[in-house]
Design an enzyme around this catalytic site. Structure first.
Site, PDB file in Angstrom:
ATOM      1  N   GLU A 176      35.791  60.450 -54.161  1.00 20.72           N
ATOM      2  CA  GLU A 176      34.919  59.375 -54.313  1.00 20.72           C
ATOM      3  C   GLU A 176      33.723  59.391 -54.578  1.00 20.72           C
ATOM      4  O   GLU A 176      32.241  59.646 -53.801  1.00 20.72           O
ATOM      5  CB  GLU A 176      35.210  58.592 -52.983  1.00 20.72           C
ATOM      6  CG  GLU A 176      34.311  57.702 -52.025  1.00 20.72           C
ATOM      7  CD  GLU A 176      34.722  57.506 -51.070  1.00 20.72           C
ATOM      8  OE1 GLU A 176      34.404  56.161 -50.449  1.00 20.72           O
ATOM      9  OE2 GLU A 176      34.492  57.857 -50.136  1.00 20.72           O
ATOM     10  N   LYS A 213      38.584  57.480 -55.486  1.00 28.99           N
ATOM     11  CA  LYS A 213      38.218  56.478 -54.382  1.00 28.99           C
ATOM     12  C   LYS A 213      37.313  55.837 -55.541  1.00 28.99           C
ATOM     13  O   LYS A 213      35.958  56.814 -55.005  1.00 28.99           O
ATOM     14  CB  LYS A 213      38.610  56.933 -53.340  1.00 28.99           C
ATOM     15  CG  LYS A 213      38.173  55.485 -52.264  1.00 28.99           C
ATOM     16  CD  LYS A 213      37.984  56.541 -50.849  1.00 28.99           C
ATOM     17  CE  LYS A 213      37.617  54.986 -50.328  1.00 28.99           C
ATOM     18  NZ  LYS A 213      38.011  54.421 -48.300  1.00 28.99           N
TER      19      LYS A 213
END
Length: 301
Positions: A176, A213
């Protein structure tokens, strides 16, 4: 669900991932949004008990299940807790929801327009313990504030280094590198990030897969090459500060990307609600995010 079934669900399941992983400094803000003010606790232990109660209420709700919520990201203390006498990972698995754990320990101070992750000296122990509890994968977050290629390259390098450590334990990393949606150079950040991630993916051994993500891109479908990449199991999106309606509109513009929302999922829930009111509010949020994840809007070129 065994690991093979969890992988299949992550690869192609219809639905989204619930991010139930607020921790540390973000916990009071999450509780305030839930209608619990800071005078409700006197110790950190009491504070974490209150946030666990909120998460347990979500997990046990009849509207929270694997038909629409295909995964959930947990804070370490949440993983170690219970829901109705069952470990939280086991309670999720029984509802058809794949469990992940947040592993980062927060962010370093900004340098070169980015915030790297703080060191994680006990990560191997956490991964061993998490996997033994049935947790499928992990999530680690960095932040990109401006279009500095050196900084973004450092974020991606660190993320993939940690991701390889996760993979060595037989777990699935969610990488992420969040782009701050308030960045004045957001489109440039997205373009540099795409380039750096593609280089990192190409360097992974054949047969290896990770999840990503990402912040919703300013130009829809910017991340299509990542969605299609054979070394990417799934691309999910964070809400990044958008309110849920706007986040879902932006999500629907991006083919192949599903949600992994936190605040946008929880924003209408209140501690004071009856169970019926709570389930109705949570169910409405789940339906809206599910629709944005599964029903895509064609955007004119």
């Amino acid at each position: 669900m065994n690991t093979t079934e969890m992988t299949a669900k992550m690869a192609s399941g219809n639905g989204f991932i619930a991010a139930l992983d607020q921790s540390g400094g973000s916990t009071p803000k999450a509780l305030a949004g839930y209608g619990v003010t800071e005078d409700a606790w006197t110790t950190e232990e009491e504070m974490f008990g209150l946030i666990h109660d909120m998460r347990a209420r979500i997990i046990r709700s009849d509207v929270f299940h694997g038909d629409k919520v295909i995964g959930a990201i947990l804070f370490e203390r949440t993983m170690d807790g219970t829901v109705d006498g069952k470990s939280v990972p086991q309670a999720l698995i029984e509802k058809g929801v794949v469990p992940f754990i947040k592993i980062d320990k927060g962010l370093e101070d900004e340098a070169n327009g980015v915030q790297l992750m703080k060191p994680m000296p006990t990560l191997d122990d956490l991964l061993t313990r998490s996997k033994a509890m049935g947790v499928y994968g992990t999530k680690e977050r960095s932040v990109i504030n401006s279009a500095n290629r050196e900084g973004i390259a450092a974020v991606v390098a660190q993320q993939f280094e940690v991701g390889k450590q996760v993979l060595s334990h037989g777990m699935m990393p969610i990488i992420e590198p969040e782009v701050n949606i308030k960045s004045e150079t957001r489109a440039e950040c997205d373009a540099i990030l795409l380039d750096e991630i593609l280089k990192a993916l190409d360097a992974l051994p054949e047969g290896t897969q990770v999840m990503l993500k990402l912040s919703l891109p300013i130009v829809p479908c910017t991340f299509d090459p990542l969605v299609a990449h054979p070394k990417v199991l799934r691309v999910v999106a964070l809400s990044g500060g958008y309110k849920r309606p706007e986040a879902c509109v932006e999500l629907a513009k991006n083919t192949g990307i599903i949600a992994s929302f936190s605040r946008a999922l929880l924003e209408d829930l209140r501690h004071q609600m009856t169970d019926a009111e709570f389930d109705a509010a949570l169910g409405a949020a789940i339906d809206e995010i599910y629709t944005g994840s599964t029903q895509k809007t064609l955007v004119a070129a």
